[in-house]
Design a protein around this motif. Structure first.
Motif, PDB file in Angstrom:
ATOM      1  N   LEU A  40      48.846 108.302   2.169  1.00  0.00           N
ATOM      2  CA  LEU A  40      48.012 108.063   3.347  1.00  0.00           C
ATOM      3  C   LEU A  40      48.494 108.988   4.454  1.00  0.00           C
ATOM      4  O   LEU A  40      49.680 109.288   4.546  1.00  0.00           O
ATOM      5  CB  LEU A  40      48.141 106.600   3.785  1.00  0.00           C
ATOM      6  N   LYS A  41      47.579 109.421   5.317  1.00  0.00           N
ATOM      7  CA  LYS A  41      48.001 110.327   6.395  1.00  0.00           C
ATOM      8  C   LYS A  41      47.347 109.953   7.714  1.00  0.00           C
ATOM      9  O   LYS A  41      46.356 109.231   7.753  1.00  0.00           O
ATOM     10  CB  LYS A  41      47.719 111.776   6.025  1.00  0.00           C
ATOM     11  N   ASN A  42      47.952 110.463   8.786  1.00  0.00           N
ATOM     12  CA  ASN A  42      47.469 110.224  10.150  1.00  0.00           C
ATOM     13  C   ASN A  42      47.212 108.735  10.395  1.00  0.00           C
ATOM     14  O   ASN A  42      46.117 108.335  10.795  1.00  0.00           O
ATOM     15  CB  ASN A  42      46.219 111.044  10.440  1.00  0.00           C
ATOM     16  N   LEU A  43      48.231 107.927  10.176  1.00  0.00           N
ATOM     17  CA  LEU A  43      48.116 106.472  10.315  1.00  0.00           C
ATOM     18  C   LEU A  43      48.307 106.051  11.762  1.00  0.00           C
ATOM     19  O   LEU A  43      49.177 106.577  12.462  1.00  0.00           O
ATOM     20  CB  LEU A  43      49.179 105.781   9.459  1.00  0.00           C
ATOM     21  N   THR A  44      47.514 105.087  12.197  1.00  0.00           N
ATOM     22  CA  THR A  44      47.659 104.469  13.513  1.00  0.00           C
ATOM     23  C   THR A  44      47.656 102.963  13.321  1.00  0.00           C
ATOM     24  O   THR A  44      46.764 102.421  12.672  1.00  0.00           O
ATOM     25  CB  THR A  44      46.503 104.863  14.454  1.00  0.00           C
ATOM     26  N   ILE A  45      48.660 102.302  13.891  1.00  0.00           N
ATOM     27  CA  ILE A  45      48.775 100.851  13.831  1.00  0.00           C
ATOM     28  C   ILE A  45      48.726 100.338  15.260  1.00  0.00           C
ATOM     29  O   ILE A  45      49.544 100.731  16.089  1.00  0.00           O
ATOM     30  CB  ILE A  45      50.117 100.413  13.185  1.00  0.00           C
ATOM     31  N   GLY A  46      47.787  99.460  15.550  1.00  0.00           N
ATOM     32  CA  GLY A  46      47.648  98.882  16.890  1.00  0.00           C
ATOM     33  C   GLY A  46      48.133  97.446  16.901  1.00  0.00           C
ATOM     34  O   GLY A  46      47.529  96.584  16.253  1.00  0.00           O
ATOM     35  N   LEU A  47      49.225  97.213  17.605  1.00  0.00           N
ATOM     36  CA  LEU A  47      49.759  95.869  17.798  1.00  0.00           C
ATOM     37  C   LEU A  47      49.479  95.462  19.237  1.00  0.00           C
ATOM     38  O   LEU A  47      49.118  96.309  20.059  1.00  0.00           O
ATOM     39  CB  LEU A  47      51.259  95.866  17.491  1.00  0.00           C
ATOM     40  N   PHE A  76      45.055  96.234  14.096  1.00  0.00           N
ATOM     41  CA  PHE A  76      44.304  97.471  13.908  1.00  0.00           C
ATOM     42  C   PHE A  76      45.112  98.406  13.008  1.00  0.00           C
ATOM     43  O   PHE A  76      46.271  98.697  13.275  1.00  0.00           O
ATOM     44  CB  PHE A  76      44.039  98.151  15.258  1.00  0.00           C
ATOM     45  N   VAL A  77      44.482  98.862  11.939  1.00  0.00           N
ATOM     46  CA  VAL A  77      45.107  99.815  11.020  1.00  0.00           C
ATOM     47  C   VAL A  77      44.062 100.882  10.693  1.00  0.00           C
ATOM     48  O   VAL A  77      42.951 100.557  10.280  1.00  0.00           O
ATOM     49  CB  VAL A  77      45.583  99.138   9.713  1.00  0.00           C
TER      50      VAL A  77
END
Length: 127
Positions: A40-47, A76-77
């Protein structure tokens, strides 16, 4: 430990020891795991209080643990696959949910469906 004593005429009269009892840690550690057979690439996790980004998360691997203020059992993933197709989960709200504030929480990316560009997100929490 701190030692304290009274000085009288230049001599230490009595020694007493004060122990400082450490407060229990109130921290939450977060990690993201990729249990799929795909990188997986360019991952963003919103907590709730933090946004985490990762350039790449290789198949069958996990990120290092990161201290965060709080997290829910989902969040958010967003990431991209090897063909630059976007996958994401966007929570609508957390009404009625209780945020975790200490312990360890891990989000686990599972079962990627490349046709629907969807995936399953699981979690694991340890106190």
């Amino acid at each position: 430990m701190e030692k304290k004593g009274d000085v009288e005429n230049g001599e230490l009269k009595a020694d007493k020891t004060e122990e400082k009892i450490p407060e229990p840690k109130k921290e939450l550690k977060f990690s993201l795991s990729n249990s799929t057979d795909f990188d997986l690439k360019n991952l963003t996790i919103g907590l709730p209080d933090t946004v985490l980004t990762y350039a790449v998360l290789e198949k069958k691997s996990q990120t290092d643990w990161t201290n965060v203020q709080s997290a829910y059992h989902y969040g958010f993933v967003r990431f991209f696959d090897w063909k630059d197709r976007k996958y994401y989960i966007q929570p609508i709200d957390y009404v009625g949910e209780t945020a975790y504030k200490k312990g360890e929480i891990k989000y686990i990316v599972k079962l990627i469906d490349t046709t629907d560009q969807s995936f399953e997100l699981d979690f694991d929490y340890q106190k």
